[in-house]
Design a protein around this motif. Sequence first.
Motif, mmCIF file in Angstrom:
data_model
loop_
_atom_site.group_PDB
_atom_site.id
_atom_site.type_symbol
_atom_site.label_atom_id
_atom_site.label_comp_id
_atom_site.label_asym_id
_atom_site.label_seq_id
_atom_site.Cartn_x
_atom_site.Cartn_y
_atom_site.Cartn_z
ATOM 1 N N PRO A 170 -4.496 -3.339 14.760
ATOM 2 C CA PRO A 170 -4.716 -4.734 15.174
ATOM 3 C C PRO A 170 -6.026 -5.276 14.598
ATOM 4 C CG PRO A 170 -4.232 -3.323 17.069
ATOM 5 C CD PRO A 170 -4.493 -2.426 15.909
ATOM 6 N N MET A 171 -5.997 -6.477 14.091
ATOM 7 C CA MET A 171 -7.164 -7.053 13.432
ATOM 8 C C MET A 171 -8.343 -7.229 14.387
ATOM 9 S SD MET A 171 -7.375 -10.359 10.916
ATOM 10 C CE MET A 171 -7.536 -11.624 12.172
ATOM 11 N N TRP A 172 -8.063 -7.604 15.640
ATOM 12 C CA TRP A 172 -9.152 -7.899 16.568
ATOM 13 C C TRP A 172 -10.053 -6.705 16.843
ATOM 14 C CZ3 TRP A 172 -9.260 -5.287 21.269
ATOM 15 C CH2 TRP A 172 -8.066 -4.690 21.690
ATOM 16 N N LEU A 173 -9.516 -5.482 16.654
ATOM 17 C CA LEU A 173 -10.327 -4.286 16.884
ATOM 18 C C LEU A 173 -11.504 -4.181 15.904
ATOM 19 C CD1 LEU A 173 -7.849 -1.384 17.688
ATOM 20 C CD2 LEU A 173 -9.556 -2.398 19.201
ATOM 21 N N ILE A 224 0.823 -1.210 0.000
ATOM 22 C CA ILE A 224 0.000 0.000 0.000
ATOM 23 C C ILE A 224 0.855 1.257 0.000
ATOM 24 C CG2 ILE A 224 -1.979 -1.108 1.119
ATOM 25 C CD1 ILE A 224 -1.041 0.200 3.755
ATOM 26 N N SER A 225 2.130 1.106 -0.300
ATOM 27 C CA SER A 225 3.029 2.274 -0.311
ATOM 28 C C SER A 225 2.561 3.280 -1.356
ATOM 29 C CB SER A 225 4.469 1.839 -0.601
ATOM 30 O OG SER A 225 4.545 1.235 -1.874
ATOM 31 N N GLY A 226 2.567 4.538 -0.967
ATOM 32 C CA GLY A 226 2.159 5.600 -1.879
ATOM 33 C C GLY A 226 0.670 5.866 -1.912
ATOM 34 N N LEU A 227 -0.121 5.067 -1.167
ATOM 35 C CA LEU A 227 -1.570 5.252 -1.164
ATOM 36 C C LEU A 227 -1.999 6.080 0.045
ATOM 37 C CD1 LEU A 227 -2.839 1.648 -2.047
ATOM 38 C CD2 LEU A 227 -2.635 3.611 -3.598
ATOM 39 N N SER A 228 -2.963 6.961 -0.150
ATOM 40 C CA SER A 228 -3.573 7.663 0.980
ATOM 41 C C SER A 228 -4.764 6.849 1.456
ATOM 42 C CB SER A 228 -4.026 9.064 0.551
ATOM 43 O OG SER A 228 -4.961 8.983 -0.513
ATOM 44 N N ASP A 229 -5.215 7.098 2.685
ATOM 45 C CA ASP A 229 -6.338 6.347 3.269
ATOM 46 C C ASP A 229 -6.117 4.847 3.162
ATOM 47 O OD1 ASP A 229 -7.815 8.527 4.119
ATOM 48 O OD2 ASP A 229 -8.880 8.732 2.225
ATOM 49 N N ALA A 230 -4.890 4.425 3.490
ATOM 50 C CA ALA A 230 -4.549 3.007 3.410
ATOM 51 C C ALA A 230 -3.989 2.534 4.747
ATOM 52 C CB ALA A 230 -3.532 2.765 2.292
ATOM 53 N N TRP A 231 -4.402 1.336 5.172
ATOM 54 C CA TRP A 231 -3.979 0.782 6.461
ATOM 55 C C TRP A 231 -3.564 -0.671 6.309
ATOM 56 C CZ3 TRP A 231 -7.422 4.628 6.015
ATOM 57 C CH2 TRP A 231 -7.362 5.699 6.937
ATOM 58 N N VAL A 232 -2.615 -1.076 7.127
ATOM 59 C CA VAL A 232 -2.256 -2.488 7.247
ATOM 60 C C VAL A 232 -2.987 -3.041 8.463
ATOM 61 C CG1 VAL A 232 -0.401 -4.151 7.661
ATOM 62 C CG2 VAL A 232 -0.001 -2.172 6.181
ATOM 63 N N VAL A 233 -3.745 -4.102 8.267
ATOM 64 C CA VAL A 233 -4.479 -4.759 9.347
ATOM 65 C C VAL A 233 -3.708 -6.020 9.729
ATOM 66 C CG1 VAL A 233 -6.662 -5.805 10.041
ATOM 67 C CG2 VAL A 233 -6.659 -3.879 8.427
ATOM 68 N N LYS A 234 -3.166 -6.027 10.953
ATOM 69 C CA LYS A 234 -2.291 -7.127 11.366
ATOM 70 C C LYS A 234 -2.945 -8.015 12.415
ATOM 71 C CE LYS A 234 2.340 -5.252 10.460
ATOM 72 N NZ LYS A 234 3.717 -5.142 11.012
ATOM 73 N N ASP A 235 -2.826 -9.301 12.188
ATOM 74 C CA ASP A 235 -3.252 -10.285 13.173
ATOM 75 C C ASP A 235 -2.125 -10.507 14.181
ATOM 76 O OD1 ASP A 235 -4.765 -12.196 14.448
ATOM 77 O OD2 ASP A 235 -4.476 -13.741 12.922
ATOM 78 N N ASN A 236 -2.474 -11.039 15.352
ATOM 79 C CA ASN A 236 -1.494 -11.427 16.377
ATOM 80 C C ASN A 236 -0.695 -10.255 16.956
ATOM 81 O OD1 ASN A 236 -2.069 -14.280 16.270
ATOM 82 N ND2 ASN A 236 -0.973 -14.335 14.312
ATOM 83 N N ILE A 237 -1.278 -9.067 16.937
ATOM 84 C CA ILE A 237 -0.692 -7.934 17.668
ATOM 85 C C ILE A 237 -1.794 -7.321 18.532
ATOM 86 C CG2 ILE A 237 1.033 -7.452 15.878
ATOM 87 C CD1 ILE A 237 -0.664 -4.966 15.110
ATOM 88 N N GLU A 238 -1.428 -6.850 19.717
ATOM 89 C CA GLU A 238 -2.416 -6.223 20.595
ATOM 90 C C GLU A 238 -2.567 -4.743 20.314
ATOM 91 O OE1 GLU A 238 -1.356 -7.067 24.631
ATOM 92 O OE2 GLU A 238 -2.323 -9.040 24.604
ATOM 93 N N MET A 239 -1.451 -4.073 20.012
ATOM 94 C CA MET A 239 -1.449 -2.629 19.780
ATOM 95 C C MET A 239 -0.890 -2.338 18.394
ATOM 96 S SD MET A 239 -2.507 -0.687 22.370
ATOM 97 C CE MET A 239 -1.614 0.840 22.064
ATOM 98 N N GLY A 240 -1.429 -1.284 17.782
ATOM 99 C CA GLY A 240 -0.920 -0.854 16.494
ATOM 100 C C GLY A 240 -0.130 0.432 16.616
#
Length: 398
Positions: A390-393, A368-384
Motif C-alpha cells: 500500500p502506498m500510504w505505508l 516488473i515481471s522477472g525482476l528480483s527485489d521488485a514491488w508494486v506500490v498501489k494507491d487506494n488499498i489498505e492492505m497489500g
Amino acid sequence: MEKLFLFQNNILQNIPVEFKRYLYEQVPFESRLVGIRGIRGVGKTTLLLQYLKTQSLATSLYITADHPWFYQHSLLETAEEWHKQGGRLLVIDEVHKYANWSSELKNIYDGLPTMRVLFTASSALDIYRGEADLSRRALSFTLHGMSFREYLSLYQIADFPVFSLHQLLTNHQLLAMQIMERLESPLVYFKKYLQTGYLPLGIQTTSAQEYSTRTFRLIDAVLGFDLAFLHDYSASHQSKIRRLLGILADAVPYIPNIQELATTLQVSRNTVLMWLQHLEQGAIIRNIHKEGHGTSMLQKPDKIVLENTNFNYVLGQNPNEGTLRETFIANQLSNAGHHLFLADQGDFIVNNQFILEVGGKNKKKKQISGLSDAWVVKDNIEMGYTNVVPMWLFGFLY
C-alpha cells in the motif's frame, strides 16, 4: 541588548513543546556550529526554540538576522558582546538574510571557542559554499516537510514509530495490520495529508483554501526573496523563473526539453538548467535522473516533479492521481535519505537495489515481471500482499 532579550522572551512564550519534528532527535545540539536548512514554514525556527526552552536563558540568546538590531550592529560584535555577558549559546534565525553570514560565522567559531551557535537558513542556501569555508566547522541538516506519520502525530490522531524501508518492503502486511488496529480508515487521512498535510502551518489554518493560500505565498516568497537574494536575480529573471515554474506545474511529471524551455523563456540552455537546480535547492521541484546519469548543474534531469503533493494542489487546478503518486513516493523516499533514480524497468530504483512500480489499485505486475527485489506500490488499498505494498505505508519512513 535589551531589545534582543525582550524579543526572545516574547517569541518563547508561544512555542509549543508537545510535538517535535523528526529531526529534533537527530541534531547534535551540543556541537559548536550547527545549521538547519529547510523551506519556509517547515518548522526550523520552532525546532530550535523548542531546544532553547530546555536551556538556561541566562546563557542562551535567540536572534533573527532580519531584526532591526542589525541595522547598526554586526553579527560578530553581537556574539562578542553576548559572550562578555556570559552567553554560551547563540541561536540565529534566517542567517541567509545577513549579507556576510559565512565569514562572520567563521570568525565567531574561531574567535569564541566556548560559544555554541545554532542557526537556520533557507533550503536554497549551500552552507558549505559561502564566502568562508565552513565545511570543517559547521554541521548541516535539512528539515523536510512532514511525513504522513508526523501528520498523524501533529493532529493528535495517532502516534506511530518510524520503520525502515527494509521493514516496509519485507513486512508490510503485519505493519499495516498493526497500524489499522489503532487507525481506522487510513486512506481518509492519507488523502487529506496529500492535499494539506506536508507543512505544519496547516495546524494554524481553518480550511484547505486557507492552507492553499498560505502555501502559495510561501512558494512566492521563496522565489521572490530567498532565491532572488541568494542568486541575485534581476526582476526580469524572477518573472521568467515564475513562468518556468508555471510551465512545470501544468505538465508534471515533466520530461524536460531544455532547448524548448530556453526558447520559450528567451534565455540560454545553461540558464534553464541552472534555474532548475535552484528550484530544486529551494525545495520547490525535484529533478530525477536515470541511474548512471550525472546530477551536476548542467546535466539535464530525466524527469521533473514538484517537491511535494501539497504543491500540486496549490499550483495546479486538479492534479492527476498518477502525478500525485509519483510525487509522494519520490518525496518520502528522498526525505528519508534514500537515493532515487528512474528505472529502465518499473518506475524507480531505490539505493541501486529495490525496483518500485507505482500505480492505482488496478496496477498489474507485468512491468516488473522477472525482476528480483521488485514491488508494486498501489494507491487506494489498505492492505497489500506478497510484493504489492500500500502506498500510504511509505509515509512512515521518517
